[in-house]
Design a protein around this motif. Structure first.
Motif, PDB file in Angstrom:
ATOM      1  N   PRO A 148     -45.509 -11.928 -14.122  1.00  0.00           N
ATOM      2  CA  PRO A 148     -46.024 -12.970 -13.513  1.00  0.00           C
ATOM      3  C   PRO A 148     -46.954 -12.938 -12.237  1.00  0.00           C
ATOM      4  CG  PRO A 148     -44.097 -14.384 -14.893  1.00  0.00           C
ATOM      5  CD  PRO A 148     -44.179 -13.265 -14.052  1.00  0.00           C
ATOM      6  N   ASP A 149     -45.155 -12.654 -11.518  1.00  0.00           N
ATOM      7  CA  ASP A 149     -46.096 -12.605  -9.481  1.00  0.00           C
ATOM      8  C   ASP A 149     -47.063 -11.446  -9.820  1.00  0.00           C
ATOM      9  OD1 ASP A 149     -44.827 -14.729  -8.707  1.00  0.00           O
ATOM     10  OD2 ASP A 149     -43.406 -13.047  -8.281  1.00  0.00           O
ATOM     11  N   ARG A 150     -47.207 -10.499 -10.452  1.00  0.00           N
ATOM     12  CA  ARG A 150     -47.591  -9.517 -10.016  1.00  0.00           C
ATOM     13  C   ARG A 150     -48.893  -9.224 -11.360  1.00  0.00           C
ATOM     14  NH1 ARG A 150     -48.416  -4.927  -7.952  1.00  0.00           N
ATOM     15  NH2 ARG A 150     -49.434  -2.806  -9.394  1.00  0.00           N
ATOM     16  N   ALA A 151     -48.586  -9.682 -11.981  1.00  0.00           N
ATOM     17  CA  ALA A 151     -49.876  -9.966 -12.255  1.00  0.00           C
ATOM     18  C   ALA A 151     -50.784 -11.210 -11.811  1.00  0.00           C
ATOM     19  CB  ALA A 151     -49.504 -10.827 -13.673  1.00  0.00           C
ATOM     20  N   ARG A 152     -50.479 -12.170 -11.217  1.00  0.00           N
ATOM     21  CA  ARG A 152     -51.514 -12.958 -10.226  1.00  0.00           C
ATOM     22  C   ARG A 152     -51.248 -12.479  -9.473  1.00  0.00           C
ATOM     23  NH1 ARG A 152     -47.454 -17.713 -12.071  1.00  0.00           N
ATOM     24  NH2 ARG A 152     -48.550 -18.474 -14.004  1.00  0.00           N
ATOM     25  N   THR A 153     -50.713 -11.275  -8.256  1.00  0.00           N
ATOM     26  CA  THR A 153     -51.161 -10.329  -7.649  1.00  0.00           C
ATOM     27  C   THR A 153     -52.635  -9.489  -7.750  1.00  0.00           C
ATOM     28  OG1 THR A 153     -48.773 -10.505  -6.242  1.00  0.00           O
ATOM     29  CG2 THR A 153     -50.732  -8.634  -5.564  1.00  0.00           C
ATOM     30  N   LEU A 154     -52.158  -9.366  -8.672  1.00  0.00           N
ATOM     31  CA  LEU A 154     -53.755  -8.580  -9.489  1.00  0.00           C
ATOM     32  C   LEU A 154     -55.352  -9.367  -9.726  1.00  0.00           C
ATOM     33  CD1 LEU A 154     -51.903  -5.822 -11.425  1.00  0.00           C
ATOM     34  CD2 LEU A 154     -52.876  -5.307  -9.327  1.00  0.00           C
ATOM     35  N   ALA A 155     -54.829  -9.548 -10.252  1.00  0.00           N
ATOM     36  CA  ALA A 155     -55.437 -11.171 -10.648  1.00  0.00           C
ATOM     37  C   ALA A 155     -56.366 -11.340  -9.430  1.00  0.00           C
ATOM     38  CB  ALA A 155     -55.662 -12.045 -11.238  1.00  0.00           C
ATOM     39  N   ARG A 156     -55.345 -12.136  -8.327  1.00  0.00           N
ATOM     40  CA  ARG A 156     -56.175 -12.511  -7.565  1.00  0.00           C
ATOM     41  C   ARG A 156     -56.824 -11.750  -6.288  1.00  0.00           C
ATOM     42  NH1 ARG A 156     -50.940 -16.069  -7.306  1.00  0.00           N
ATOM     43  NH2 ARG A 156     -51.484 -18.006  -7.405  1.00  0.00           N
ATOM     44  N   GLY A 157     -56.241 -10.407  -6.099  1.00  0.00           N
ATOM     45  CA  GLY A 157     -57.267  -9.194  -5.809  1.00  0.00           C
ATOM     46  C   GLY A 157     -58.225  -8.764  -6.768  1.00  0.00           C
ATOM     47  N   MET A 158     -59.066  -9.203  -7.533  1.00  0.00           N
ATOM     48  CA  MET A 158     -60.243  -8.910  -8.044  1.00  0.00           C
ATOM     49  C   MET A 158     -60.623 -10.594  -7.712  1.00  0.00           C
ATOM     50  SD  MET A 158     -61.410  -9.997 -11.027  1.00  0.00           S
ATOM     51  CE  MET A 158     -63.514  -9.775 -11.810  1.00  0.00           C
ATOM     52  N   LEU A 159     -59.996 -11.876  -7.837  1.00  0.00           N
ATOM     53  CA  LEU A 159     -61.426 -12.702  -8.089  1.00  0.00           C
ATOM     54  C   LEU A 159     -61.535 -13.169  -6.439  1.00  0.00           C
ATOM     55  CD1 LEU A 159     -61.856 -15.000  -9.158  1.00  0.00           C
ATOM     56  CD2 LEU A 159     -59.885 -16.337  -8.750  1.00  0.00           C
ATOM     57  N   GLU A 160     -61.047 -12.482  -5.168  1.00  0.00           N
ATOM     58  CA  GLU A 160     -60.877 -13.117  -4.385  1.00  0.00           C
ATOM     59  C   GLU A 160     -62.541 -13.343  -3.435  1.00  0.00           C
ATOM     60  OE1 GLU A 160     -58.870 -11.834   0.425  1.00  0.00           O
ATOM     61  OE2 GLU A 160     -59.247  -9.706  -1.238  1.00  0.00           O
ATOM     62  N   ARG A 161     -63.316 -11.885  -3.764  1.00  0.00           N
ATOM     63  CA  ARG A 161     -64.725 -12.291  -2.972  1.00  0.00           C
ATOM     64  C   ARG A 161     -65.426 -12.790  -3.989  1.00  0.00           C
ATOM     65  NH1 ARG A 161     -67.659  -7.796  -6.383  1.00  0.00           N
ATOM     66  NH2 ARG A 161     -69.015  -8.520  -5.033  1.00  0.00           N
ATOM     67  N   TYR A 162     -64.801 -13.793  -4.623  1.00  0.00           N
ATOM     68  CA  TYR A 162     -66.044 -14.695  -6.306  1.00  0.00           C
ATOM     69  C   TYR A 162     -66.090 -15.512  -5.768  1.00  0.00           C
ATOM     70  CZ  TYR A 162     -66.424 -10.255  -8.947  1.00  0.00           C
ATOM     71  OH  TYR A 162     -67.316  -9.556  -9.195  1.00  0.00           O
ATOM     72  N   LEU A 163     -64.466 -16.019  -4.573  1.00  0.00           N
ATOM     73  CA  LEU A 163     -63.994 -17.571  -4.287  1.00  0.00           C
ATOM     74  C   LEU A 163     -65.031 -17.573  -3.551  1.00  0.00           C
ATOM     75  CD1 LEU A 163     -60.250 -17.342  -4.446  1.00  0.00           C
ATOM     76  CD2 LEU A 163     -61.763 -18.601  -5.780  1.00  0.00           C
ATOM     77  N   GLN A 164     -65.586 -16.832  -3.122  1.00  0.00           N
ATOM     78  CA  GLN A 164     -66.622 -17.733  -1.772  1.00  0.00           C
ATOM     79  C   GLN A 164     -68.187 -17.605  -1.981  1.00  0.00           C
ATOM     80  OE1 GLN A 164     -68.372 -14.396   0.387  1.00  0.00           O
ATOM     81  NE2 GLN A 164     -67.077 -12.528  -0.595  1.00  0.00           N
ATOM     82  N   TYR A 165     -67.927 -17.834  -4.012  1.00  0.00           N
ATOM     83  CA  TYR A 165     -70.113 -17.761  -4.390  1.00  0.00           C
ATOM     84  C   TYR A 165     -69.752 -19.126  -4.713  1.00  0.00           C
ATOM     85  CZ  TYR A 165     -70.068 -12.608  -4.227  1.00  0.00           C
ATOM     86  OH  TYR A 165     -70.464 -11.700  -3.545  1.00  0.00           O
ATOM     87  N   VAL A 174     -59.909 -23.819  -5.950  1.00  0.00           N
ATOM     88  CA  VAL A 174     -60.320 -22.645  -4.964  1.00  0.00           C
ATOM     89  C   VAL A 174     -60.223 -22.655  -4.139  1.00  0.00           C
ATOM     90  CG1 VAL A 174     -62.132 -23.527  -7.244  1.00  0.00           C
ATOM     91  CG2 VAL A 174     -62.111 -24.367  -4.713  1.00  0.00           C
ATOM     92  N   ALA A 175     -59.128 -23.082  -3.097  1.00  0.00           N
ATOM     93  CA  ALA A 175     -59.167 -23.088  -1.950  1.00  0.00           C
ATOM     94  C   ALA A 175     -58.589 -21.854  -1.838  1.00  0.00           C
ATOM     95  CB  ALA A 175     -58.583 -23.065  -1.526  1.00  0.00           C
ATOM     96  N   GLY A 176     -58.161 -20.878  -0.606  1.00  0.00           N
ATOM     97  CA  GLY A 176     -57.082 -19.139  -0.567  1.00  0.00           C
ATOM     98  C   GLY A 176     -57.255 -18.043  -1.675  1.00  0.00           C
ATOM     99  N   GLY A 177     -56.184 -18.065  -2.257  1.00  0.00           N
ATOM    100  CA  GLY A 177     -56.792 -17.011  -3.162  1.00  0.00           C
ATOM    101  C   GLY A 177     -56.895 -17.567  -4.795  1.00  0.00           C
ATOM    102  N   LEU A 224     -55.653 -22.490 -11.754  1.00  0.00           N
ATOM    103  CA  LEU A 224     -56.706 -21.349 -12.118  1.00  0.00           C
ATOM    104  C   LEU A 224     -56.565 -19.724 -12.384  1.00  0.00           C
ATOM    105  CD1 LEU A 224     -59.855 -21.252 -11.600  1.00  0.00           C
ATOM    106  CD2 LEU A 224     -59.883 -19.858  -9.010  1.00  0.00           C
ATOM    107  N   ILE A 225     -55.771 -19.052 -11.802  1.00  0.00           N
ATOM    108  CA  ILE A 225     -55.468 -17.730 -12.356  1.00  0.00           C
ATOM    109  C   ILE A 225     -55.606 -17.705 -13.968  1.00  0.00           C
ATOM    110  CG2 ILE A 225     -53.669 -15.737 -12.278  1.00  0.00           C
ATOM    111  CD1 ILE A 225     -55.906 -16.298  -9.642  1.00  0.00           C
ATOM    112  N   ASP A 226     -54.110 -18.449 -14.095  1.00  0.00           N
ATOM    113  CA  ASP A 226     -53.696 -18.294 -15.197  1.00  0.00           C
ATOM    114  C   ASP A 226     -54.848 -18.452 -16.798  1.00  0.00           C
ATOM    115  OD1 ASP A 226     -51.643 -17.550 -14.198  1.00  0.00           O
ATOM    116  OD2 ASP A 226     -50.411 -19.813 -14.372  1.00  0.00           O
ATOM    117  N   ALA A 227     -56.007 -19.551 -15.938  1.00  0.00           N
ATOM    118  CA  ALA A 227     -57.092 -19.858 -16.958  1.00  0.00           C
ATOM    119  C   ALA A 227     -58.447 -19.159 -17.515  1.00  0.00           C
ATOM    120  CB  ALA A 227     -57.982 -21.580 -16.128  1.00  0.00           C
ATOM    121  N   LEU A 228     -58.510 -18.446 -16.287  1.00  0.00           N
ATOM    122  CA  LEU A 228     -59.153 -17.661 -16.707  1.00  0.00           C
ATOM    123  C   LEU A 228     -59.512 -15.534 -16.707  1.00  0.00           C
ATOM    124  CD1 LEU A 228     -61.348 -17.884 -12.562  1.00  0.00           C
ATOM    125  CD2 LEU A 228     -62.077 -19.489 -14.781  1.00  0.00           C
TER     126      LEU A 228
END
Length: 286
Positions: free
Chosen positions: A190-207, A224-227, A232-236
């Protein structure tokens, strides 16, 4: 679902990535791999119709689409010209995916809905019109989803939940295509998976458009704050072992998706040029 007349057959699954940013040899290798792996469509992230030509040339039958072409990046007249060339050389193999992009991405962003309506009007009025069945919209909100239903083959929503898919299906009715994107993390920890997902999601959180869509869906400002929260990660994203990923993909199908646009999220050293993540993903698709 009864498809819009003349719409290319997308199959059950598509693959999305910024393939046009790859060197030509790597781009052609990945495109050929995706076609051989059984995907029905290749979706070119942040690309114009002009940039689809090399991918079509490198493959023989798979549908290629933009996902999406920003309406601020290329005007409708030039887009219609590009479509005419692609349709003549590769009939029935190109879909024009359009979107309004984001206020944070372009200084030209203004009045997105009426501008999209005008853009579609211009495509209809071109010397060689872009048929409704060969175009789709990256629709998130209700108004753009309705426009996708009435003026195009359907909707290409990005970074959405299964609940959003069900709501979009109800809004689109039975005749429009619904082709949501789903990020897939082939990682059981879970930690590894969510870290990878947050890396992808990071830029989209500003939109703003994405954030507003998540807030409409019941997520909070904290989500939608932070990463992005775990919720949110588990839903997307679909993450976990093969069975868990298949179950998430099937949840999108059960919610009403006709065509699911998958995107492997990984840290392979060769990045988007790596074919191994695509093979893994293709092997587990239901």
């Amino acid at each position: 679902m009864t498809q819009t007349a003349g719409t290319p057959d997308l199959g059950r699954y598509g693959a999305i990535g910024a393939f046009t940013y790859l060197p030509p040899k790597a781009r052609d290798t990945v495109a050929a791999e995706l076609e051989a792996s059984g995907f029905g469509a290749i979706w070119l992230a942040n690309a114009t119709a002009d940039e689809a030509a090399p991918v079509l040339d490198a493959t023989s039958a798979i549908v290629v689409g933009t996902a999406i072409q920003s309406i601020w990046r290329q005007d409708a007249a030039r887009t219609a010209e590009a479509y005419a060339g692609l349709a003549a050389k590769h009939p029935g193999r190109f879909v024009l995916g359009l979107g309004v992009s984001h206020a944070q991405s372009t200084a030209e962003y203004t009045r997105p809905y009426p501008t999209m309506v005008a853009y579609l009007d211009a495509l209809d009025a071109a010397g060689t019109p872009v048929p409704a069945g060969h175009r789709m919209l990256a629709a998130l909100g209700p108004k753009m989803t309705e426009l996708a239903r009435t003026r195009t083959a359907g909707s290409l929503p990005y970074l959405v939940t299964a609940e959003h898919v069900a709501e979009a299906r109800a809004a689109l009715g039975e005749h429009a295509l619904l082709a949501p994107e789903l990020g897939v993390v082939l990682e059981a920890d879970p930690d590894r998976a969510r870290t990878l997902a947050r890396g992808m999601l990071e830029r989209y959180l500003q939109y703003t458009n994405y954030k507003n869509n998540w807030l409409r869906a019941g997520f909070t400002e904290d989500d939608v704050a932070g990463g992005g929260s775990d919720r949110l990660i588990d839903a997307l994203f679909a993450w976990g072992d093969d069975d868990r990923v298949r179950a998430r993909i099937e949840a999108f199908r059960a919610a009403g998706a006709d065509h699911i646009v998958v995107q492997p999220v990984h840290d392979h050293p060769h990045g988007l040029a790596a074919t191994e993540p695509w093979r893994r993903l293709a092997a587990l698709l239901p």
